[in-house]
Motif scaffolding. Sequence first.
Motif, PDB file in Angstrom:
ATOM      1  N   PRO A   1      26.808 -30.326  11.742  1.00 13.32           N
ATOM      2  CA  PRO A   1      27.384 -31.006  10.579  1.00 13.32           C
ATOM      3  C   PRO A   1      28.891 -30.797  10.449  1.00 13.32           C
ATOM      4  O   PRO A   1      29.580 -31.640   9.891  1.00 13.32           O
ATOM      5  N   ASP A   2      29.408 -29.667  10.918  1.00 14.10           N
ATOM      6  CA  ASP A   2      30.847 -29.419  10.796  1.00 14.10           C
ATOM      7  C   ASP A   2      31.309 -28.510  11.926  1.00 14.10           C
ATOM      8  O   ASP A   2      30.497 -28.005  12.706  1.00 14.10           O
TER       9      ASP A   2
ATOM     10  N   SER B   1      27.048 -31.106  25.211  1.00 17.30           N
ATOM     11  CA  SER B   1      27.327 -31.468  23.834  1.00 17.30           C
ATOM     12  C   SER B   1      26.228 -30.954  22.918  1.00 17.30           C
ATOM     13  O   SER B   1      25.219 -30.414  23.381  1.00 17.30           O
ATOM     14  N   LEU B   2      26.437 -31.104  21.638  1.00 24.17           N
ATOM     15  CA  LEU B   2      25.433 -30.696  20.655  1.00 24.17           C
ATOM     16  C   LEU B   2      25.703 -31.423  19.339  1.00 24.17           C
ATOM     17  O   LEU B   2      26.731 -32.076  19.181  1.00 24.17           O
ATOM     18  N   HIS B   3      24.772 -31.283  18.410  1.00 26.33           N
ATOM     19  CA  HIS B   3      24.940 -31.881  17.091  1.00 26.33           C
ATOM     20  C   HIS B   3      25.176 -30.787  16.063  1.00 26.33           C
ATOM     21  O   HIS B   3      24.484 -29.774  16.073  1.00 26.33           O
TER      22      HIS B   3
ATOM     23  N   ARG C   1      13.255 -42.060   8.569  1.00 25.86           N
ATOM     24  CA  ARG C   1      14.611 -41.613   8.898  1.00 25.86           C
ATOM     25  C   ARG C   1      15.627 -42.444   8.139  1.00 25.86           C
ATOM     26  O   ARG C   1      16.086 -43.466   8.599  1.00 25.86           O
TER      27      ARG C   1
ATOM     28  N   MET D   1      15.386 -48.425  15.048  1.00 27.20           N
ATOM     29  CA  MET D   1      14.645 -47.511  14.179  1.00 27.20           C
ATOM     30  C   MET D   1      13.158 -47.844  14.202  1.00 27.20           C
ATOM     31  O   MET D   1      12.755 -48.965  14.002  1.00 27.20           O
ATOM     32  N   THR D   2      12.371 -46.845  14.448  1.00 27.71           N
ATOM     33  CA  THR D   2      10.949 -47.075  14.568  1.00 27.71           C
ATOM     34  C   THR D   2      10.198 -46.529  13.363  1.00 27.71           C
ATOM     35  O   THR D   2       9.105 -46.939  13.088  1.00 27.71           O
ATOM     36  N   GLU D   3      10.798 -45.578  12.677  1.00 28.19           N
ATOM     37  CA  GLU D   3      10.113 -44.918  11.573  1.00 28.19           C
ATOM     38  C   GLU D   3      10.889 -45.136  10.283  1.00 28.19           C
ATOM     39  O   GLU D   3      12.093 -44.926  10.245  1.00 28.19           O
TER      40      GLU D   3
ATOM     41  N   GLU E   1      18.155 -40.652   6.804  1.00 30.80           N
ATOM     42  CA  GLU E   1      19.335 -39.797   6.751  1.00 30.80           C
ATOM     43  C   GLU E   1      20.353 -40.165   7.815  1.00 30.80           C
ATOM     44  O   GLU E   1      20.024 -40.708   8.870  1.00 30.80           O
ATOM     45  N   ALA E   2      21.599 -39.869   7.489  1.00 36.15           N
ATOM     46  CA  ALA E   2      22.688 -40.160   8.414  1.00 36.15           C
ATOM     47  C   ALA E   2      22.616 -39.219   9.611  1.00 36.15           C
ATOM     48  O   ALA E   2      22.054 -38.131   9.527  1.00 36.15           O
ATOM     49  N   ALA E   3      23.170 -39.685  10.716  1.00 36.70           N
ATOM     50  CA  ALA E   3      23.159 -38.867  11.922  1.00 36.70           C
ATOM     51  C   ALA E   3      24.080 -37.657  11.744  1.00 36.70           C
ATOM     52  O   ALA E   3      25.076 -37.722  11.023  1.00 36.70           O
ATOM     53  N   ILE E   4      23.725 -36.572  12.395  1.00 36.15           N
ATOM     54  CA  ILE E   4      24.583 -35.386  12.397  1.00 36.15           C
ATOM     55  C   ILE E   4      25.569 -35.556  13.555  1.00 36.15           C
ATOM     56  O   ILE E   4      25.157 -35.888  14.665  1.00 36.15           O
TER      57      ILE E   4
ATOM     58  N   LEU F   1      29.905 -24.748  12.147  1.00 32.31           N
ATOM     59  CA  LEU F   1      28.531 -24.679  12.643  1.00 32.31           C
ATOM     60  C   LEU F   1      28.461 -25.137  14.099  1.00 32.31           C
ATOM     61  O   LEU F   1      27.647 -24.642  14.869  1.00 32.31           O
TER      62      LEU F   1
ATOM     63  N   LEU G   1      28.150 -35.574  16.709  1.00 27.88           N
ATOM     64  CA  LEU G   1      28.056 -35.037  18.067  1.00 27.88           C
ATOM     65  C   LEU G   1      29.371 -34.345  18.421  1.00 27.88           C
ATOM     66  O   LEU G   1      30.451 -34.828  18.077  1.00 27.88           O
TER      67      LEU G   1
END
Lengths: 256, 332, 100
Positions: C35-36, C31-33, C6, C1-3, C8-11, C39, C13
């Motif tokens: 939440p469910d 592939s894509l990200h 962030r 982690m650089t910032e 928040e949890a990852a969305i 979507l 894959l």
Amino acid sequence: MTSIRVTETPLVTYVLRRADDALVLGHRLSEWCGKAPMMEEEMALANMGLDLIGQARALYTYAGEAEAAGHDEDALAYRRDERAYRNLLLVEQPNGDFAVTMVRQLLYAAYADPYWRAMMSSRDATLAAIAAKAEKETAYHLRHSAEWVVRLGDGTPESHERTARALMTLWPYTGELFETDAVDDAMIEAGIAVDPASLRDTWRATVADVLGRATLTMPADGYMQKGGRSGRHSEHLGHLLTELQYMQRTIPGATW
Amino acid sequence: MYTQGLASGVDTNERQLEDAALLQRFQERIDAEERIEPNDWMPEAYRRTLVRQISQHAHSEIIGMQPEGNWITRAPSLRRKAALLAKVQDECGHGLYLYAAAETLGVAREEMVDQLLAGKAKYSSIFNYPTLTWADIGAIGWLVDGAAIMNQIPLCRCSYGPYARAMIRVCKEESFHQRQGYEIMLTLCRGTAEQKEMAQDALNRWWWPCLMMFGPPDSASQHTDTSTRWKIKRFTNDELRRKFVDATVPQAHFLGLTVPDPELRFDEATGHWVHGAIDWDEFKQVVAGNGPCNTQRLERRRRTEQDGAWVRAAARAFAEKEKSHRNAAAAA
Amino acid sequence: MTEPTRTEAAIPLWEVFIRARNGLAHKHVGSLHAPDATLALQAARDLYTRRGEGLSIWVVPSAAITASDPAEKGMMFEPTASKIYRHPTFYEIPDEVGHM
């Protein structure tokens, strides 16, 4: 060569109104480019925008043919002034946050989907053909915006709050969806247009179902804003058109 | 879709702890034109080089949406508006394909995006230039996408399978981008004097930054060797640049435009166009963050991430609720 | 982690499979990200079928995939190479018999 004057027969006006709805809402969605809350959602917003711009192009072309004064899609889109635009006030409302955009999309698509489905049996063959394509596109817009409104409404307290606010802000613009005037009456009479009154129950049922799943309350119908169909807009449209029409107004008469 | 011959190389001093036999077998597979797949053994430096290059490539796509997106709401006709929106949408899609390819190497997209937002990752320097007129949209499509294609076609044969597959998809989809741009230029050049002037001005501003897109000259690039040996890169920066110049100079002439390089000449002996000196100082400055739009581009991206946080939080919360409802229903 | 921003949890894959047309199997496209699942399906449609590439989409959580280990390639896949009697060309049939 700056603004054009359109000779508005009932058919021309009727088609222009739908064209303007599609273009203005498509333009609003295109404003999201590069700003969507998830990169995947960029794709969705652009797809919906492209569908609507495509609908607008077909409708403007037909309006131009119906007017028979040599106005093509670009003349009608780029060289009519704010007061000559005939879109619903709902679609010109600014994007706001993602909740406003998705609620706006839901309120419009819940109307446009059954509208285009009914228009597939219009006595006007061109409109029926445009409707057949638009109906599929709009059904997806309805699906997509509904899924988001459900998630935003039933997500976090913050998203619930934002979505409830968006709903309150936009609700007064929904009365106009079902408004009719002499133009509509003539078109309904001719079997060209569908009576929007016949769509009202479907619209309410769709919206109520989504809001229910979203744990949101359907606002009461208070005083409704209107005027878009006759060119009395909110202040927002002028700015949108200033941007949209910038190039055509800067170098008038050029080919692009 | 834009890759750039940035110094995306390998730490040459890195200690290779890996078993020499594994390394040798790896190189044999590469030499035999075998593709490397995600879970295969690979040298750490190979993985790192790829992560860096693919993520830079992805960042370039995402940042690249901004200069062109700048004109979507002002496109001069509905046909142009639709084409431009579709093109910028493609760029986002290509960014997503590429992030996905990089993720197969065991790095999360969030991590890569964080690097970008923190200003620690590079992206193509070209997107730090502003789009000032509609003609810039034509010039970007014609020149920037033209340069990108030169870079990308060889990447379809890159040794890393997921990257190569993503590039095949990207190249297929991008074939309309350059044509779209050239058509805009052609229309402007055949239009009014004002339009033609706009086209020339765009070429004047974009020509040199486009030549820089291919990265530093071979003489100054110490990283090409390893990347070439691993078949991540198949042509040197200078080779690609020369191809680009050879292809675009006649296209400029067809448009009736002047390439803004007084030293540009055709060398009969080699059959290639020879261009004047590139201002590598400018390139270094832009890569270092001092281009006209670096700050603005990153700021925009950061704001987008921040503005979207509540939406992502809502979607995650909803997914959690759904999951617990499902579990409760299953338990009942 | 650089910032630090962030938190928040990852969305999650998802892997995307598309059937280009009826008669063909679903094929992995990327592939894509999302939440469910709902979507994810919509995102797959918007991301991977912009040019009429498909008639059917599957999305599968990437975490649900169990993959064979490339290091076990020998054990997993080489023993089959010697079983040439599984292939029709192993058997000699005179040409006069015709196609079989």
